[in-house]
Motif scaffolding. Structure first.
Motif, PDB file in Angstrom:
ATOM      1  N   SER B 126     -20.787 -19.830 -31.715  1.00  0.00           N
ATOM      2  CA  SER B 126     -20.145 -20.304 -32.930  1.00  0.00           C
ATOM      3  C   SER B 126     -18.767 -19.688 -33.027  1.00  0.00           C
ATOM      4  O   SER B 126     -18.472 -18.655 -32.424  1.00  0.00           O
ATOM      5  CB  SER B 126     -20.982 -19.965 -34.163  1.00  0.00           C
ATOM      6  OG  SER B 126     -21.049 -18.577 -34.314  1.00  0.00           O
ATOM      7  N   GLY B 127     -17.937 -20.371 -33.779  1.00  0.00           N
ATOM      8  CA  GLY B 127     -16.579 -19.901 -33.965  1.00  0.00           C
ATOM      9  C   GLY B 127     -16.091 -20.319 -35.328  1.00  0.00           C
ATOM     10  O   GLY B 127     -16.722 -21.129 -35.999  1.00  0.00           O
ATOM     11  N   VAL B 128     -14.967 -19.747 -35.711  1.00  0.00           N
ATOM     12  CA  VAL B 128     -14.406 -20.057 -37.016  1.00  0.00           C
ATOM     13  C   VAL B 128     -12.979 -20.544 -36.779  1.00  0.00           C
ATOM     14  O   VAL B 128     -12.258 -19.980 -35.956  1.00  0.00           O
ATOM     15  CB  VAL B 128     -14.421 -18.803 -37.905  1.00  0.00           C
ATOM     16  CG1 VAL B 128     -13.679 -19.058 -39.210  1.00  0.00           C
ATOM     17  CG2 VAL B 128     -15.851 -18.388 -38.194  1.00  0.00           C
ATOM     18  N   GLY B 129     -12.604 -21.583 -37.467  1.00  0.00           N
ATOM     19  CA  GLY B 129     -11.249 -22.081 -37.257  1.00  0.00           C
ATOM     20  C   GLY B 129     -11.025 -23.405 -37.937  1.00  0.00           C
ATOM     21  O   GLY B 129     -11.508 -23.614 -39.054  1.00  0.00           O
ATOM     22  N   TRP B 130     -10.320 -24.271 -37.244  1.00  0.00           N
ATOM     23  CA  TRP B 130      -9.924 -25.540 -37.857  1.00  0.00           C
ATOM     24  C   TRP B 130      -9.956 -26.669 -36.840  1.00  0.00           C
ATOM     25  O   TRP B 130      -9.865 -26.458 -35.642  1.00  0.00           O
ATOM     26  CB  TRP B 130      -8.475 -25.472 -38.342  1.00  0.00           C
ATOM     27  CG  TRP B 130      -8.156 -24.319 -39.216  1.00  0.00           C
ATOM     28  CD1 TRP B 130      -8.253 -24.273 -40.581  1.00  0.00           C
ATOM     29  CD2 TRP B 130      -7.668 -23.034 -38.819  1.00  0.00           C
ATOM     30  NE1 TRP B 130      -7.864 -23.050 -41.043  1.00  0.00           N
ATOM     31  CE2 TRP B 130      -7.499 -22.266 -39.992  1.00  0.00           C
ATOM     32  CE3 TRP B 130      -7.358 -22.470 -37.591  1.00  0.00           C
ATOM     33  CZ2 TRP B 130      -7.032 -20.955 -39.963  1.00  0.00           C
ATOM     34  CZ3 TRP B 130      -6.897 -21.167 -37.560  1.00  0.00           C
ATOM     35  CH2 TRP B 130      -6.740 -20.431 -38.735  1.00  0.00           C
ATOM     36  N   GLN B 131     -10.003 -27.880 -37.393  1.00  0.00           N
ATOM     37  CA  GLN B 131      -9.505 -29.037 -36.669  1.00  0.00           C
ATOM     38  C   GLN B 131      -8.046 -29.135 -37.080  1.00  0.00           C
ATOM     39  O   GLN B 131      -7.747 -29.031 -38.272  1.00  0.00           O
ATOM     40  CB  GLN B 131     -10.182 -30.318 -37.152  1.00  0.00           C
ATOM     41  CG  GLN B 131     -11.651 -30.398 -36.884  1.00  0.00           C
ATOM     42  CD  GLN B 131     -12.222 -31.709 -37.407  1.00  0.00           C
ATOM     43  OE1 GLN B 131     -11.553 -32.460 -38.126  1.00  0.00           O
ATOM     44  NE2 GLN B 131     -13.458 -31.972 -37.065  1.00  0.00           N
ATOM     45  N   VAL B 132      -7.166 -29.348 -36.122  1.00  0.00           N
ATOM     46  CA  VAL B 132      -5.773 -29.571 -36.503  1.00  0.00           C
ATOM     47  C   VAL B 132      -5.567 -31.070 -36.656  1.00  0.00           C
ATOM     48  O   VAL B 132      -5.914 -31.837 -35.749  1.00  0.00           O
ATOM     49  CB  VAL B 132      -4.795 -29.003 -35.460  1.00  0.00           C
ATOM     50  CG1 VAL B 132      -3.363 -29.166 -35.962  1.00  0.00           C
ATOM     51  CG2 VAL B 132      -5.101 -27.531 -35.207  1.00  0.00           C
TER      52      VAL B 132
END
Lengths: 683, 292
Positions: B126-132
């Motif tokens: 799992s990771g944390v972030g965004w769709q750009v």
């Protein structure tokens, strides 16, 4: 008086995290300042996607002074009769760095003690702020936090800068290897680069000059005004339930709304699909005509200004077209077959190896829903609607649209049922059967919908329990807690007043289970459901002890337990006499049959009550059976003074009379148990 | 904006990330659903060793098959995969500069970081972030990798996954992948449309669910056997194959919500064992890249 600023500069934060973080920031700051004895006139907080900010105005330059007493030994132990300090006094003084001559006498609870008095003049606020700010930043909590690089701290998103200032002075703070300065950043693209803040009070102005609308309420007002202006040009309204606006406020620092269009051919798609695609997936605001129809247009909100806006709009429109084409692809593919024809495909979908396929489940649901309709005594045509909807309710799971958009399950079943010529109540029941979606979400509005919803959850739980898949602790991979909560809520909802044990038996009847396993599953399910009913009562605002008292009186019927719990809550202040009477009667009756010889009773208080019981007991039982719990309570409240007089009458030592008194007490105790187990109120 | 072909887009990204010190790797030759599964991401993200990688990685997503008709959805699309370990402090600026390098002036667009807590249960990752989002179009997955193979990652890797077709369509201002100019003479559609059509037919009409389940079972068994022998990389390939077989079954709607948990858990077990063996091997080697 000073102005103090803290700005936590981050990479883009999730929109939903910011409103709760703002509330926390204000509360944490206020509490911490009180602890530190730092007074201030005002606390303001703001959030944008890239910053959380706190501005304190009228902040005292120093902590408020404080006088503190530390109590020592009692005076008569501290000094000898000659007034000489004892070892106790000397030790106490030394321990607090004071001279014995500085100790004072104080009085507490009528005893004289010696005490050391400390006067704290307070430290400069500037010296305390670094620790305060560090704790504020690390004290914020989020639904989920992360780590980045080789940094040691957790936050919702990486912290990239910190501004910490007291007037013109930078407050030295370092959190997660980021060191505070007086340099902030404006809008990511409209005002790139670092911007110096001359003094803390300038912060809102600096933000304004750098294309950041700092206050969420300002952004909300600007977005709302832009949306309404555009919608008005189409004589339309914005199709938003409020959630998208709430979200958009925290997605932009400088909002600019723009009207976009899509090809009217897409209006042939079901409205739910259009709204799901545009609003939920793309964050566009659909537009609705006054007549309620959707327009082939939507509004997008850019995080930026009007420059190159037409090119940006063209981009939005291309994306919307691609997404709608996708939806159209699914819809056209799906509608080529009647919904009922999909049942065969459900054979291929294995729920769990030992639980069988979705096809098996559809068959079981059809039978279970029909049986529940019979239990409720529904007429044949309504029974048929419920059974048909139960059979078809999972068929949309193998449609392309639902495989792609899980959120549309049920809704698409409804659309496809209509297109396949199914009766309207069947279509509606399919749409409704996932309700309640969350704990307190709305229940199905129709009876067939409620029956299918209940059948689905009963079957899910029963099928898993029957093969030993019973949740233990927090592990619940098959969401059986949610299923049981749904059962509890549906049965408490009003139109399904059925005994839980009978429903469990009905659900197990549809499964192929060994008799021994069946009994174990029945018992485990009953206990599992009853715990969820108790949870649901508490979630409904019923105090735990009242919930348990009501449940003990109506363990098998969540609707009846809820009705009892509500009456107990409404009369909570008046329950004491009833409880006293119920417990005393139960104590007197202990272990005795309710049959007795009334002629053995001699005291008037006994005879009055005994004469009343033959009419009272059936009436109370009838009210309980009809669910007239308020009426049952009224009856009990009315008879309670007579019960108290009966219980208080002197029992004497005649053995026949004592047995008769016990028999009457047993009848009385049973009466109270119709409402609640009053013993629970003491636990 | 100058017209840039598909192959020039790839080359521009290769040049840019090579300048940032990335190793330019080649695609991994086992079918996979996401560049994250490239061993240069999934395995290299584990442990303390620094790592910088960039490469094209084809991604096969049966559920996205559209017989070649949808403008954006493809059974097989090309991702550009970048891994920076540890994640740099100027991560977003580096990324935005790569867009500028491709000719996107952020002032001419609406570039948005839309939160997306990426979760890949089958890899225990799992990771944390965004769709750009570029004018509403998802062009990149931007992720701070937190966990892989059930192991908490430290240092944290940054993973950038560009959707090359979408990005290039935005560059060329076209609204269908088929008309994307691959080079000066050929379009993407001329080269790939038949691929998309045939895999669409296979995915939705021809794939044999029984056979796919059997392959899943066989590959899983073999992978466990290899892991017992600490033959990591062959076992990892078989794990990828299990994952792909599951995706194929899923695309046919042959996996129920409850059954999904079982399949996912089986792949996750394999991925977790791979991660464990990888770390053990690297540790035995003394984490050689720490001193590189």
């Amino acid at each position: 008086m000073a102005t103090v600023l803290l700005e936590i500069g981050t990479e883009e934060m999730p929109a939903g995290y910011l409103p709760p973080a703002l509330a926390q920031l204000a509360a944490l700051a206020s509490a911490r300042l009180a602890v530190e004895r730092i007074t201030c006139d005002g606390i303001q907080t703001w959030a944008t996607p890239r910053r959380l900010a706190l501005l304190l105005t009228g902040v005292a330059e120093r902590q408020a002074p404080e006088t503190r007493e530390v109590r020592g030994p009692a005076a008569d132990e501290a000094f000898t009769e000659f007034g000489e300090p004892t070892a106790a006094a000397l030790g106490f003084a030394r321990g607090h760095g004071a001279q014995v001559s500085e100790l004072r006498l104080i009085e507490a609870d009528g005893v004289e003690y010696v005490a050391a008095i400390f006067r704290d003049e307070g430290r400069p606020t500037q010296a305390l702020l670094p620790a305060v700010f560090t704790d504020l930043i690390t004290g914020l909590t989020f639904p989920k936090t992360m780590r980045w690089g080789v940094r040691s701290i957790h936050f919702a998103r990486p912290i990239r800068w910190i501004v910490a200032m007291m007037d013109e002075q930078v407050v030295p703070v370092t959190v997660g290897e980021v060191t505070a300065s007086s340099a902030t950043r404006g809008h990511r693209f409209l005002a790139p680069g670092a911007v110096e803040i001359p003094t803390a009070a300038d912060y809102p102005r600096i933000m304004d000059e750098n294309q950041v609308l700092l206050a969420p309420e300002t952004r909300r007002a600007v977005i709302t005004e832009q949306l309404e202006t555009i919608a008005a040009q189409d004589n339309a309204t914005v199709a938003d339930d409020g959630a998208l606006l709430d979200e958009t406020v925290y997605r932009v620092e400088y909002p600019t709304a723009v009207r976009c269009t899509f090809d009217p051919e897409f209006l042939a798609l079901p409205e739910e699909v259009l709204v799901q695609t545009l609003r939920e997936e793309q964050k566009f605001f659909p537009l609705r005509e006054i007549t309620g129809r959707l327009l082939p247009a939507f509004i997008a909100v850019r995080n930026g200004d009007k420059a190159y806006l037409s090119a940006v709009r063209a981009g939005y429109e291309v994306v919307a077209r691609a997404k709608l084409l996708d939806a159209q692809f699914f819809f056209e593919q799906d509608r080529q077959r009647a919904l009922a024809d999909r049942l065969a495909d459900l054979r291929e979908v294995v729920i769990l190896e030992r639980v069988g396929t979705l096809y098996d489940k559809a068959q079981r649901l059809q039978a279970l829903a029909g049986w529940i309709a019979d239990e409720l005594g529904l007429p044949a045509h309504e029974r048929a609607m419920a059974a048909r909807a139960a059979l078809l309710c999972k068929a949309d799971l193998v449609t392309a649209m639902v495989i792609e958009h899980q959120d549309l399950q049920g809704m698409m079943g409804c659309v496809y049922a209509r297109l396949s010529g199914e009766a309207e109540p069947v279509a509606v029941a399919i749409a409704e059967h996932y309700r309640p979606r969350q704990g307190d979400g709305p229940l199905p509005a129709t009876l067939p919908g409620s029956i299918v919803a209940l059948s689905d959850r009963l079957d899910t739980a029963a099928a898993c329990f029957a093969v030993g898949l019973i949740p233990a602790g927090d592990e619940d991979p098959y969401s059986l807690h949610a299923a049981a909560r749904g059962v509890a809520r549906l049965l408490m909802g009003g139109n399904l007043r059925l005994p839980l044990s009978r429903l469990i038996a009905g659900a197990l009847d549809g499964l192929d289970v060994e008799p021994a396993a069946r009994d174990a599953a029945h018992a485990a399910l009953a206990a599992f459901f009853q715990r969820r009913v108790a949870d649901a009562l508490v979630a409904d605002g019923i105090p735990g002890i009242l919930a348990r008292a009501a449940l003990a009186a109506a363990a098998d019927s969540p609707a009846d337990a809820l009705a009892r719990a509500r009456v107990l809550l409404a009369h909570r202040a008046e329950l004491a006499p009833l409880q006293r009477a119920a417990l005393r009667a139960a104590a007197l009756a202990r272990g005795v049959e309710a049959a007795y010889d009334p002629s053995a009773l001699t005291a008037p208080a006994e005879q009055v009550l005994a004469e009343r019981m033959p009419a009272l007991a059936p009436e109370a039982a009838a009210r309980a059976a009809r669910g007239e719990i308020e009426g049952l309570y009224a009856l009990l409240a009315d008879v309670t003074p007579q019960v108290e007089r009966f219980l208080s009458a002197n029992g004497g030592d005649d053995a026949a009379r004592a047995r008769a008194r016990q028999g009457l007490a047993a009848q009385v105790a049973a009466l109270y148990r119709l409402l609640a187990d009053f013993a629970e109120l003491d636990r | 904006m100058k017209t840039v072909t598909f192959q020039e887009t790839i080359r521009a990204l290769e040049d840019y990330w090579a300048q940032q010190g990335c190793l330019i790797e080649q695609p991994y030759d086992v079918e996979m659903g996401a560049g994250t599964m490239h061993p240069g991401t999934f395995l290299r993200a584990l442990g303390p060793e620094p790592w910088k990688l960039a490469c094209v990685q084809p991604s096969r997503r049966p559920a996205d098959s559209r017989y070649g008709d949808n403008p954006y959805r493809l059974f097989r699309h090309y991702q550009y995969q970048v891994v920076l370990k540890p994640s740099p402090d100027n991560a977003q600026e580096l990324y935005l500069d790569s867009l500028r390098e491709l000719g996107f002036d952020p002032r001419h667009h609406d570039i948005r970081f839309m939160e997306d807590d990426w979760d890949y249960p089958a890899l225990g990752a799992s990771g944390v972030g965004w769709q750009v989002w570029l004018d509403g179009l998802e062009v990149t997955q931007f992720t701070y990798f937190q966990i892989a193979g059930g192991q908490e990652l430290s240092p944290v890797s940054l993973e950038l996954t560009y959707g090359l077709e979408r990005l290039c369509m935005a560059i060329q201002g076209v609204s269908h992948y088929q008309v994307l100019r691959w080079n000066d003479t050929l379009t993407y559609g001329e080269i790939m449309r038949q691929t998309e059509y045939e895999w669409g037919r296979y995915t939705f009409e021809l794939a044999d669910p029984g056979l796919l389940r059997q392959r899943f079972d066989e590959n899983e068994r073999e992978a466990h056997r290899l892991l017992d022998a600490e033959a990591l990389l062959p076992a990892y390939d078989l794990t990828l194959k299990c994952s792909h077989a599951f995706n194929q079954l899923d695309a046919r709607g042959m996996v129920s919500v409850t059954q999904r948990a079982g399949f996912v858990a089986r792949v996750r077990t394999l991925a977790g064992r791979c991660a464990h063996v990888y770390l053990k091997q690297r540790e035995a080697m003394g984490f050689p890249l720490l001193s590189a």
